[in-house]
Design an enzyme around this catalytic site. Structure first.
Site, PDB file in Angstrom:
ATOM      1  N   LYS A 115      37.943  -3.337 -17.151  1.00 43.36           N
ATOM      2  CA  LYS A 115      37.964  -3.724 -15.734  1.00 43.36           C
ATOM      3  C   LYS A 115      38.324  -5.190 -15.571  1.00 43.36           C
ATOM      4  O   LYS A 115      38.943  -5.568 -14.581  1.00 43.36           O
ATOM      5  CB  LYS A 115      36.604  -3.448 -15.076  1.00 43.36           C
ATOM      6  CG  LYS A 115      36.387  -1.994 -14.749  1.00 43.36           C
ATOM      7  CD  LYS A 115      35.312  -1.800 -13.702  1.00 43.36           C
ATOM      8  CE  LYS A 115      35.093  -0.328 -13.427  1.00 43.36           C
ATOM      9  NZ  LYS A 115      33.864  -0.063 -12.667  1.00 43.36           N
ATOM     10  N   LYS A 197      42.603   8.785 -19.163  1.00 46.41           N
ATOM     11  CA  LYS A 197      41.655   9.563 -18.358  1.00 46.41           C
ATOM     12  C   LYS A 197      42.129   9.683 -16.896  1.00 46.41           C
ATOM     13  O   LYS A 197      42.660   8.717 -16.348  1.00 46.41           O
ATOM     14  CB  LYS A 197      40.299   8.844 -18.407  1.00 46.41           C
ATOM     15  CG  LYS A 197      39.172   9.583 -17.757  1.00 46.41           C
ATOM     16  CD  LYS A 197      37.900   8.755 -17.730  1.00 46.41           C
ATOM     17  CE  LYS A 197      37.736   8.046 -16.401  1.00 46.41           C
ATOM     18  NZ  LYS A 197      36.353   7.732 -16.006  1.00 46.41           N
ATOM     19  N   LYS A 200      39.618   8.042 -10.576  1.00 46.86           N
ATOM     20  CA  LYS A 200      39.660   7.962  -9.127  1.00 46.86           C
ATOM     21  C   LYS A 200      40.107   6.597  -8.646  1.00 46.86           C
ATOM     22  O   LYS A 200      40.384   6.420  -7.478  1.00 46.86           O
ATOM     23  CB  LYS A 200      38.326   8.354  -8.507  1.00 46.86           C
ATOM     24  CG  LYS A 200      37.135   7.458  -8.778  1.00 46.86           C
ATOM     25  CD  LYS A 200      35.948   8.096  -8.041  1.00 46.86           C
ATOM     26  CE  LYS A 200      34.582   7.728  -8.432  1.00 46.86           C
ATOM     27  NZ  LYS A 200      34.244   6.342  -8.598  1.00 46.86           N
TER      28      LYS A 200
HETATM   29  P1  AMP Z   1      33.807   7.392 -12.181  1.00 45.80           P
HETATM   30  O1  AMP Z   1      34.774   8.161 -11.371  1.00 45.80           O
HETATM   31  O2  AMP Z   1      34.461   6.681 -13.325  1.00 45.80           O
HETATM   32  O3  AMP Z   1      32.882   6.545 -11.372  1.00 45.80           O
HETATM   33  O4  AMP Z   1      32.879   8.478 -12.892  1.00 45.80           O
HETATM   34  C1  AMP Z   1      31.872   9.241 -12.241  1.00 45.80           C
HETATM   35  C2  AMP Z   1      31.428  10.386 -13.136  1.00 45.80           C
HETATM   36  O5  AMP Z   1      32.481  11.335 -13.310  1.00 45.80           O
HETATM   37  C3  AMP Z   1      31.037   9.945 -14.550  1.00 45.80           C
HETATM   38  O6  AMP Z   1      30.023  10.797 -15.047  1.00 45.80           O
HETATM   39  C4  AMP Z   1      32.318  10.104 -15.304  1.00 45.80           C
HETATM   40  O7  AMP Z   1      32.139  10.210 -16.676  1.00 45.80           O
HETATM   41  C5  AMP Z   1      32.859  11.408 -14.681  1.00 45.80           C
HETATM   42  N1  AMP Z   1      34.317  11.381 -14.756  1.00 45.80           N
HETATM   43  C6  AMP Z   1      35.160  10.533 -14.129  1.00 45.80           C
HETATM   44  N2  AMP Z   1      36.444  10.792 -14.435  1.00 45.80           N
HETATM   45  C7  AMP Z   1      36.417  11.835 -15.288  1.00 45.80           C
HETATM   46  C8  AMP Z   1      37.418  12.570 -15.987  1.00 45.80           C
HETATM   47  N3  AMP Z   1      38.711  12.288 -15.872  1.00 45.80           N
HETATM   48  N4  AMP Z   1      37.022  13.577 -16.780  1.00 45.80           N
HETATM   49  C9  AMP Z   1      35.728  13.889 -16.904  1.00 45.80           C
HETATM   50  N5  AMP Z   1      34.719  13.236 -16.280  1.00 45.80           N
HETATM   51  C10 AMP Z   1      35.049  12.226 -15.487  1.00 45.80           C
END
Ligand code: AMP
Ligand code: TRP
Length: 337
Positions: A115, A197, A200
């Site tokens: 980040k 990955k 969002k």
């Molecule tokens: P974030 O969107 O990074 O804030 O992640 C929120 C939750 O969703 C966390 O538990 C992440 O590990 C899961 N997560 C986010 N993106 C992915 C992805 N591409 N695949 C699987 N889990 C995800």
């Protein structure tokens, strides 16, 4: 005698849009776990402040996320659904935990390194201390299990180290949490760069499926998804990362094994296969979107959920802050009366 259900805490930052990766890696597991565990599900709104936010958009987004949690099947009567910023205990405990955290430990966090590269003009202390706030989130709820995606494993390790350290000096203050990393689909990859990955916060909207994307948009995004050379559909994460990611997605959406899908789609070209993936995702998301729109329009209902959640979450979290502050030698307010 049966032992009481174990506690679970999890949360998602209220930034960007909730995406299919969040649903598969987090929300769908929360839904499955809510009958078996005592669950606390949080809107991690304080965590979003590490990146500059538009205040009005942030507020609306928090309501969007709350409505989506419920639309995805999180039952607000069975679980405690709350906003992190409504429970002051999070920042209260985070400060104390900061004083047990070494700079070197935070410097090693890959999410921080990542980040700070992406937001080079604003490498603030919040970004650096983010994992300590996350540790407070977890430890306040005496959480035994924390369902998260693979990318959060390092933060969980730090949480465990901090809890163990505090317990070593001050007695049994914290429950040591275990990560719960779902075995399949833990890492859904970007549709545009399948070795990365699906995120969002990706600037390229084509790289993710938002839970609120219309069916047309979903189909288009899958048709445009980057695939690999060749024309056969089979799983090989190294040689065919794009196709393998789509196979994983289709397998989760249809509850079929990868090998059965390979058999069905091996020949016939990428086009037919991509359309099938898009249609399966649409079938899954349409009912969620319908529920979402009903809930999102009911402002009174959402307000009540937040009030109820803040109260229940605070009851639990305040006891842990008191436990910690007492152990550290701060004068308990209760001793003053
Ligand atoms: P974030 O969107 O990074 O804030 O992640 C929120 C939750 O969703 C966390 O538990 C992440 O590990 C899961 N997560 C986010 N993106 C992915 C992805 N591409 N695949 C699987 N889990 C995800
Ligand atoms: N850091 C998590 C993420 O980016 C969100 C989060 C904040 C979280 N606090 C948490 C996840 C506590 C699990 C437990 O996804």
């Amino acid at each position: 005698m049966t032992s009481p259900p174990k506690n679970i805490l999890s949360g998602i930052q209220t930034s960007g849009h909730l995406i299919l990766g969040n649903y598969i890696g987090a929300l769908s597991h929360w839904v499955r776990m809510q009958d078996e565990y005592n669950c606390y599900f949080m809107l991690a709104d304080l965590h979003t402040l590490t990146v500059t936010q538009d205040p009005k958009a942030l507020r609306e987004r928090c309501y969007d996320f709350l409505a989506l949690y419920v639309a995805c099947g999180i039952d607000p009567e069975k679980n405690v659904l709350f906003a992190q910023s409504h429970v002051p205990a999070h920042t209260q405990l985070a400060w104390a935990l900061c004083c047990f955290t070494q700079l070197g430990e935070l410097n090693r966090m890959t999410q921080f390194k990542d980040k700070s590269q992406r937001h080079a003009a604003n490498i603030n202390a919040g970004l650096f201390n983010y994992p300590v706030l996350m540790a407070a989130d977890i430890l306040l709820y005496d959480a035994h299990l924390v369902p998260v995606g693979e990318d959060q494993r390092q933060h969980l390790e730090l949480t465990r180290d901090l809890a163990t350290r505090v317990n070593h000096y001050h007695g049994d203050i914290f429950v040591i949490p275990e990560p719960y990393i779902p075995p399949s689909g833990a890492r859904i990859m970007s549709l545009q760069e399948p070795t990365k990955k699906m995120s969002k916060s990706d600037a390229n909207e084509q790289s993710y499926i938002a839970l609120l994307d219309t069916s047309d948009v979903i189909l288009k995004k899958f048709k445009r998804a980057v695939t690999d050379s060749g024309s056969e559909v089979y799983y090989d994460a190294v040689e065919k990362p794009g196709i393998s990611n789509l196979l994983t997605l289709l397998s989760i959406m249809t509850n079929s094994s990868i090998s059965a899908l390979e058999e069905e789609y091996r020949t016939g070209g990428y086009g037919r296969f991509k359309t099938a993936v898009g249609e399966a995702v649409i079938e899954h998301l349409v009912p969620i979107q319908q529920r979402y729109h009903e809930i999102r329009e009911d402002a009174g209902y959402l307000t009540r959920l937040l009030q109820q959640g803040a109260q229940k979450a605070s009851e639990q979290a305040d006891t842990v802050v008191k436990r910690m502050y007492n152990a550290l030698g701060l004068i308990p307010q209760s001793s003053l009366s």
